[in-house]
Scaffold this motif. Sequence first.
Motif, PDB file in Angstrom:
ATOM      1  N   LEU A 132      -1.261   2.149  -4.203  1.00 30.06           N
ATOM      2  CA  LEU A 132      -0.525   3.134  -5.006  1.00 30.06           C
ATOM      3  C   LEU A 132       0.736   2.520  -5.613  1.00 30.06           C
ATOM      4  O   LEU A 132       1.052   2.765  -6.782  1.00 30.06           O
ATOM      5  CB  LEU A 132      -0.159   4.339  -4.145  1.00 30.06           C
ATOM      6  CG  LEU A 132      -1.302   5.261  -3.760  1.00 30.06           C
ATOM      7  CD1 LEU A 132      -0.824   6.312  -2.772  1.00 30.06           C
ATOM      8  CD2 LEU A 132      -1.907   5.917  -4.979  1.00 30.06           C
ATOM      9  N   GLU A 133       1.438   1.737  -4.841  1.00 30.59           N
ATOM     10  CA  GLU A 133       2.661   1.089  -5.313  1.00 30.59           C
ATOM     11  C   GLU A 133       2.357   0.155  -6.486  1.00 30.59           C
ATOM     12  O   GLU A 133       3.071   0.164  -7.495  1.00 30.59           O
ATOM     13  CB  GLU A 133       3.305   0.324  -4.164  1.00 30.59           C
ATOM     14  CG  GLU A 133       4.667  -0.228  -4.447  1.00 30.59           C
ATOM     15  CD  GLU A 133       5.249  -0.862  -3.203  1.00 30.59           C
ATOM     16  OE1 GLU A 133       6.276  -0.362  -2.719  1.00 30.59           O
ATOM     17  OE2 GLU A 133       4.663  -1.856  -2.704  1.00 30.59           O
ATOM     18  N   THR A 134       1.292  -0.619  -6.350  1.00 31.83           N
ATOM     19  CA  THR A 134       0.906  -1.534  -7.431  1.00 31.83           C
ATOM     20  C   THR A 134       0.520  -0.750  -8.679  1.00 31.83           C
ATOM     21  O   THR A 134       0.898  -1.123  -9.798  1.00 31.83           O
ATOM     22  CB  THR A 134      -0.272  -2.424  -6.982  1.00 31.83           C
ATOM     23  OG1 THR A 134       0.123  -3.123  -5.798  1.00 31.83           O
ATOM     24  CG2 THR A 134      -0.668  -3.414  -8.053  1.00 31.83           C
ATOM     25  N   THR A 135      -0.202   0.343  -8.493  1.00 34.50           N
ATOM     26  CA  THR A 135      -0.600   1.170  -9.623  1.00 34.50           C
ATOM     27  C   THR A 135       0.622   1.757 -10.321  1.00 34.50           C
ATOM     28  O   THR A 135       0.702   1.767 -11.554  1.00 34.50           O
ATOM     29  CB  THR A 135      -1.537   2.311  -9.153  1.00 34.50           C
ATOM     30  OG1 THR A 135      -2.638   1.725  -8.465  1.00 34.50           O
ATOM     31  CG2 THR A 135      -2.051   3.126 -10.308  1.00 34.50           C
ATOM     32  N   GLU A 136       1.584   2.264  -9.539  1.00 35.29           N
ATOM     33  CA  GLU A 136       2.809   2.805 -10.114  1.00 35.29           C
ATOM     34  C   GLU A 136       3.583   1.735 -10.881  1.00 35.29           C
ATOM     35  O   GLU A 136       4.104   1.994 -11.981  1.00 35.29           O
ATOM     36  CB  GLU A 136       3.687   3.402  -9.020  1.00 35.29           C
ATOM     37  CG  GLU A 136       3.178   4.700  -8.452  1.00 35.29           C
ATOM     38  CD  GLU A 136       4.032   5.231  -7.304  1.00 35.29           C
ATOM     39  OE1 GLU A 136       5.149   4.713  -7.086  1.00 35.29           O
ATOM     40  OE2 GLU A 136       3.571   6.163  -6.627  1.00 35.29           O
ATOM     41  N   LEU A 137       3.654   0.523 -10.320  1.00 32.41           N
ATOM     42  CA  LEU A 137       4.348  -0.573 -11.007  1.00 32.41           C
ATOM     43  C   LEU A 137       3.657  -0.940 -12.313  1.00 32.41           C
ATOM     44  O   LEU A 137       4.320  -1.198 -13.323  1.00 32.41           O
ATOM     45  CB  LEU A 137       4.448  -1.794 -10.091  1.00 32.41           C
ATOM     46  CG  LEU A 137       5.446  -1.686  -8.937  1.00 32.41           C
ATOM     47  CD1 LEU A 137       5.313  -2.876  -8.005  1.00 32.41           C
ATOM     48  CD2 LEU A 137       6.866  -1.582  -9.466  1.00 32.41           C
TER      49      LEU A 137
END
Length: 148
Positions: A132-137
């Motif tokens: 999720l963090e990578t997707t948000e970034l």
Amino acid sequence: MTDEPDRKNGTNTDERNPDGTFATGNPGKPRGTRNRVTRAVEELLEGQSEAITQKAVELALEGDSTALRLCLERIAPTRKDAPVNFDLPPIKSASDASEVAQAVLQAVSQGDVTPLEGATVMGLIEQYRRVLETTELEKRIAALEASK
């Protein structure tokens, strides 16, 4: 040091590089090559698997505990893991992971989940949080690049 070859390396030290890897032109055993002892055992047992299995079953039925254990391990092997059922809040963003982690810790503390199961679930939560963090970034970077 003596002139005798190192026991671990045998006399093939000239076929290896100083770091122990195979020298050029010496690829080692071909892929899929099986151990000599394994091949010999397979040749001895060739065509005998049904008879050996039947004998093991007969011995187990006669009360031989070793044969019984062997048969049971093949029929019903010990379970490696089991499904874990407990409620978790949904994870829609990386920041939701702390809320979910709190739910797992509470389930462990209440005895609904074992510590090992809780640790496994926490590992899954952490991996999902990273996704999720990578997707948000990626979304933020794409938005910044689009605004230029």
